[in-house]
Design a protein around this motif. Structure first.
Motif, PDB file in Angstrom:
ATOM      1  N   GLU A  99      72.408  91.288  53.173  1.00  0.00           N
ATOM      2  CA  GLU A  99      73.498  91.800  52.347  1.00  0.00           C
ATOM      3  C   GLU A  99      74.854  91.326  52.859  1.00  0.00           C
ATOM      4  N   ALA A 158      65.471  96.832  46.159  1.00  0.00           N
ATOM      5  CA  ALA A 158      65.873  96.315  44.844  1.00  0.00           C
ATOM      6  C   ALA A 158      67.085  95.402  44.981  1.00  0.00           C
ATOM      7  N   GLN A 159      68.040  95.797  45.806  1.00  0.00           N
ATOM      8  CA  GLN A 159      69.225  94.961  46.030  1.00  0.00           C
ATOM      9  C   GLN A 159      68.849  93.646  46.696  1.00  0.00           C
ATOM     10  N   ILE A 160      67.941  93.690  47.657  1.00  0.00           N
ATOM     11  CA  ILE A 160      67.525  92.478  48.369  1.00  0.00           C
ATOM     12  C   ILE A 160      66.888  91.481  47.410  1.00  0.00           C
ATOM     13  N   ASN A 191      67.612  98.856  50.978  1.00  0.00           N
ATOM     14  CA  ASN A 191      67.571  98.846  49.515  1.00  0.00           C
ATOM     15  C   ASN A 191      66.797  97.623  49.028  1.00  0.00           C
ATOM     16  N   GLN A 242      67.280  91.224  44.216  1.00  0.00           N
ATOM     17  CA  GLN A 242      68.305  90.722  43.301  1.00  0.00           C
ATOM     18  C   GLN A 242      69.173  89.657  43.973  1.00  0.00           C
ATOM     19  N   ILE A 243      69.501  89.852  45.247  1.00  0.00           N
ATOM     20  CA  ILE A 243      70.273  88.844  45.988  1.00  0.00           C
ATOM     21  C   ILE A 243      69.475  87.553  46.101  1.00  0.00           C
ATOM     22  N   ALA A 272      64.781  92.039  38.615  1.00  0.00           N
ATOM     23  CA  ALA A 272      65.641  90.955  39.087  1.00  0.00           C
ATOM     24  C   ALA A 272      65.504  89.703  38.219  1.00  0.00           C
TER      25      ALA A 272
END
Length: 329
Positions: A166, A193-195, A191, A197-198, A253
């Protein structure tokens, strides 16, 4: 002394509604006497640690003698040789696996021009293998939380970045990686989901994400479900997945799910029996023999068991998932 902890939402769908699923202690490193709880999301079924240690407690729950920090010294030499042999084929597969017919992004690029990112690269052993297979060092990127390892990679000509994904993602080139690997990392992040998406943003169109993570559908995960399963790895595994929850992460994602593959997971079998023998039956001397890093006969038995079961189509407690970024939005 108890760890400082916090309640969190589901890392897959964001829901705050959950039911208790399992509980246990830090059976491996004894970093605290807390009882930790795995919960199951009522909305999507994801299982995760809740509450969990706050970020400031990371140095405590990952002590200096944590196995990943001295892997080459902690693992039996014969086991290291076997793993090296298996890893050679694995890494070759990352860059030689036939792309989809509609995917021309990788097939049209010479091998040495492929750009690969290893998130949680450790000492860079996979990046070094990729270089030996012909990939250029300036196209081999690694992200790791160990500054010394990153310094050594950069000195050797690789592209190393220190910190959590992140934090370093803004420094990495968007839409440019042919392959991103995430091996036994997603279960540790705050997180997921954030990973994902990145990582989807970092992939080039047609690029592939290859991840490995514990699988809640494995036989040993069901047998030791209430708390002794080695895959819980209290309190360091914050998220535990299966095919359904991984598929939801990919879908959210905008990644296409490619395939799932069951992989051997001897360590979870051995650790599960260790925890059960020591903490349920109080057979400490017997439990001491169940060491997943040193006991070669047990390593062989449970590796063979999982290989046979995966060939027969059964799930093991270690899963490889491959997702692909579409060529067009």
């Amino acid at each position: 002394m108890n760890l400082q902890q916090e309640f969190v939402s589901c890392g897959v769908c964001g829901s705050d509604r959950w039911d208790p699923y399992a509980s246990g202690q830090d059976y491996e490193y004894g970093t605290s006497e807390d009882i930790f709880q795995i919960v199951q999301c009522r909305h999507c079924g994801h299982r995760y640690l809740n509450p969990r240690p706050v970020m400031a407690e990371l140095p405590r729950i990952y002590p200096p003698h944590y196995y990943a920090y001295n892997y080459d010294q902690a693992v039996h030499p014969l086991a290291l040789r076997a793993k090296d042999w298996l890893d050679a084929g694995k890494v070759q597969g990352w860059i030689s696996r036939s792309p989809n017919k509609s995917d021309s992004s990788q097939s049209s690029r010479p091998q040495k021009a492929l750009r690969v990112l290893d998130v949680g690269c450790g000492n860079g052993r996979y990046l070094k293998r990729l270089h030996h297979l012909g990939l250029a060092k300036h196209n081999l990127y690694g992200v790791e939380m160990n500054q010394a390892a990153i310094d050594q990679l950069n000195q050797a000509g690789f592209q190393g970045y220190y910190g959590r994904l992140e934090q370093v993602a803004p420094e990495l080139p968007d839409n440019s990686f042919d392959v991103i690997v995430l091996l036994q990392v997603l279960e540790h992040v705050a997180n997921p989901a954030q990973i994902i998406q990145i990582l989807a943003q970092l992939l080039r169109p047609g690029g592939r994400l290859i991840l490995e993570t514990p699988n809640m559908d494995g036989w040993d995960a069901q047998l030791f479900r209430e708390g002794y399963w080695g895959g819980y790895h209290f309190p360091r595994h914050w998220h535990l997945f299966n095919r359904e929850t991984l598929g939801k992460l990919f879908q959210d994602a905008n990644l296409e799910t490619g395939e799932f593959r069951s992989l051997p997971s001897h360590a979870f079998w051995i650790l599960s029996y260790h925890h059960w023998l020591e903490h349920q039956l109080n057979w400490r001397r017997v439990a001491a023999r169940f060491n997943p890093l040193q006991n070669i006969p047990l390593l062989s038995v449970f590796t063979g068991l999982d290989l046979v079961r995966s060939r027969l189509g059964f799930s093991t407690s270690n899963i490889q998932a491959i997702a692909r970024k579409p060529n067009h939005p």
